[in-house]
Scaffold this motif. Structure first.
Motif, PDB file in Angstrom:
ATOM      1  N   UNK A 174       3.376 -10.076  -5.490  1.00 61.11           N
ATOM      2  CA  UNK A 174       2.145  -9.551  -5.640  1.00 61.11           C
ATOM      3  C   UNK A 174       1.158  -9.127  -4.504  1.00 61.11           C
ATOM      4  N   UNK A 175       0.711  -7.772  -4.666  1.00 63.38           N
ATOM      5  CA  UNK A 175      -0.116  -7.580  -3.145  1.00 63.38           C
ATOM      6  C   UNK A 175      -1.338  -8.259  -3.329  1.00 63.38           C
ATOM      7  N   UNK A 176      -2.010  -8.081  -4.655  1.00 66.19           N
ATOM      8  CA  UNK A 176      -3.238  -8.491  -5.333  1.00 66.19           C
ATOM      9  C   UNK A 176      -2.808  -9.171  -6.355  1.00 66.19           C
ATOM     10  N   UNK A 177      -3.241 -10.618  -6.279  1.00 67.11           N
ATOM     11  CA  UNK A 177      -2.736 -12.328  -7.253  1.00 67.11           C
ATOM     12  C   UNK A 177      -3.659 -12.030  -8.496  1.00 67.11           C
ATOM     13  N   UNK A 227      -0.851  -6.015   4.548  1.00 64.37           N
ATOM     14  CA  UNK A 227      -1.146  -4.757   5.310  1.00 64.37           C
ATOM     15  C   UNK A 227       0.892  -3.968   5.290  1.00 64.37           C
ATOM     16  N   UNK A 228       1.128  -4.991   6.063  1.00 66.11           N
ATOM     17  CA  UNK A 228       2.572  -4.741   5.931  1.00 66.11           C
ATOM     18  C   UNK A 228       3.141  -3.498   4.720  1.00 66.11           C
ATOM     19  N   UNK A 229       3.291  -4.298   3.725  1.00 64.64           N
ATOM     20  CA  UNK A 229       2.986  -4.204   2.760  1.00 64.64           C
ATOM     21  C   UNK A 229       2.796  -2.875   2.126  1.00 64.64           C
ATOM     22  N   UNK A 230       1.200  -2.859   1.775  1.00 68.74           N
ATOM     23  CA  UNK A 230       0.778  -1.321   1.600  1.00 68.74           C
ATOM     24  C   UNK A 230       0.923  -0.519   2.277  1.00 68.74           C
ATOM     25  N   UNK A 231       1.532  -0.655   4.387  1.00 67.85           N
ATOM     26  CA  UNK A 231       1.490   0.193   4.481  1.00 67.85           C
ATOM     27  C   UNK A 231       2.933   0.921   4.936  1.00 67.85           C
ATOM     28  N   UNK A 232       3.638  -0.063   4.212  1.00 66.35           N
ATOM     29  CA  UNK A 232       5.260   0.542   4.205  1.00 66.35           C
ATOM     30  C   UNK A 232       5.586   1.155   2.493  1.00 66.35           C
ATOM     31  N   UNK A 233       5.061   0.711   1.603  1.00 65.29           N
ATOM     32  CA  UNK A 233       5.804   1.059  -0.297  1.00 65.29           C
ATOM     33  C   UNK A 233       4.006   1.814   0.123  1.00 65.29           C
ATOM     34  N   UNK A 234       3.363   1.962   0.530  1.00 63.15           N
ATOM     35  CA  UNK A 234       2.313   3.485  -0.162  1.00 63.15           C
ATOM     36  C   UNK A 234       2.050   4.011   1.077  1.00 63.15           C
ATOM     37  N   UNK A 235       2.561   4.803   1.985  1.00 60.86           N
ATOM     38  CA  UNK A 235       2.866   6.018   3.060  1.00 60.86           C
ATOM     39  C   UNK A 235       2.557   7.835   2.565  1.00 60.86           C
ATOM     40  N   UNK A 236       2.888   7.486   0.832  1.00 60.86           N
ATOM     41  CA  UNK A 236       2.802   9.110   0.236  1.00 60.86           C
ATOM     42  C   UNK A 236       1.110   8.915   0.218  1.00 60.86           C
ATOM     43  N   UNK A 296      -0.378 -17.742  -0.690  1.00 60.55           N
ATOM     44  CA  UNK A 296       0.659 -17.829   0.711  1.00 60.55           C
ATOM     45  C   UNK A 296       0.900 -16.494   1.625  1.00 60.55           C
ATOM     46  N   UNK A 297      -0.041 -15.899   0.844  1.00 60.37           N
ATOM     47  CA  UNK A 297       0.229 -14.460   1.887  1.00 60.37           C
ATOM     48  C   UNK A 297      -0.911 -13.731   2.724  1.00 60.37           C
TER      49      UNK A 297
END
Length: 201
Positions: A52-55, A126-135, A119-120
């Motif tokens: 979960x990006x934001x818990x 940011x890695x998750x944000x930029x990898x998964x939300x390129x659009x 634990x995130x």
């Protein structure tokens, strides 16, 4: 008749261009529906897990509406904010309401506080944000010396302070004003006030 039709067309265009919706209760046009509130599937060498990006809602922090004043938001958006609401302990909304079509109609801002996933680290977020939300066209920026991201229809800023994720989404329809710049200015004030009382990485 033509004047009424023109007003309806302009208000509809403002609502659609804000990537949100205005309802009869005058809820804000700016919405915060990006990776700050959704889950993303992440694969590793050995396992596949849901991160979960934001818990969820941040706890133990000051009320979001206390992190920036109404007059500061008014100055940034270029209109006299006349409605400040807090629909939950983790969200604050500022809206410029008017009963006729005037400059700045539809201008508003929303601030949300969310806890990071357990634990995130900010880097992982940011890695998750930029990898998964390129659009959504997120870009790396810095807010008050802290790594952040901007994007999502060019009006949202997300800052992971280590203890909470601060999201600001602002819309200004005042000629010469920029919504993304407004979000960044608001974020700077919010982060400074938040970090003055809480640990920030």
């Amino acid at each position: 008749m033509r004047k009424t039709a023109l007003m309806i067309l302009v208000i509809t265009a403002l609502s659609l261009s804000a990537c949100g919706a205005t309802n009869s209760a005058n809820k804000p046009v700016a919405t915060s529906t990006t990776a700050a509130s959704k889950s993303t599937q992440v694969s590793s060498k050995n396992t596949t897990s849901i991160t979960t990006v934001a818990g969820g809602p941040a706890s133990g922090f000051p009320p979001p509406c206390s992190l920036i004043t109404k007059s500061q938001v008014s100055a940034i958006l270029g209109v006299a904010i006349n409605s400040v609401t807090s629909s939950s302990p983790t969200e604050c909304s500022w809206v410029y309401n008017a009963n006729k079509l005037v400059t700045g109609l539809g201008s508003n801002a929303v601030l949300q506080l969310n806890s990071p996933s357990p634990g995130q680290t900010p880097s992982q977020y940011y890695n998750i944000l930029f990898q998964t939300d390129k659009a959504l066209s997120f870009k790396h920026i810095t807010i008050d010396g802290i790594k952040a991201a901007e994007g999502f229809a060019s009006h949202e800023v997300l800052v992971d302070t280590g203890s909470t994720i601060i999201t600001v989404a602002a819309i200004t329809t005042v000629p010469g004003r920029n919504s993304l710049s407004a979000s960044a200015q608001m974020s700077t004030i919010v982060v400074k006030n938040f970090c003055a009382k809480h640990s920030c990485s």
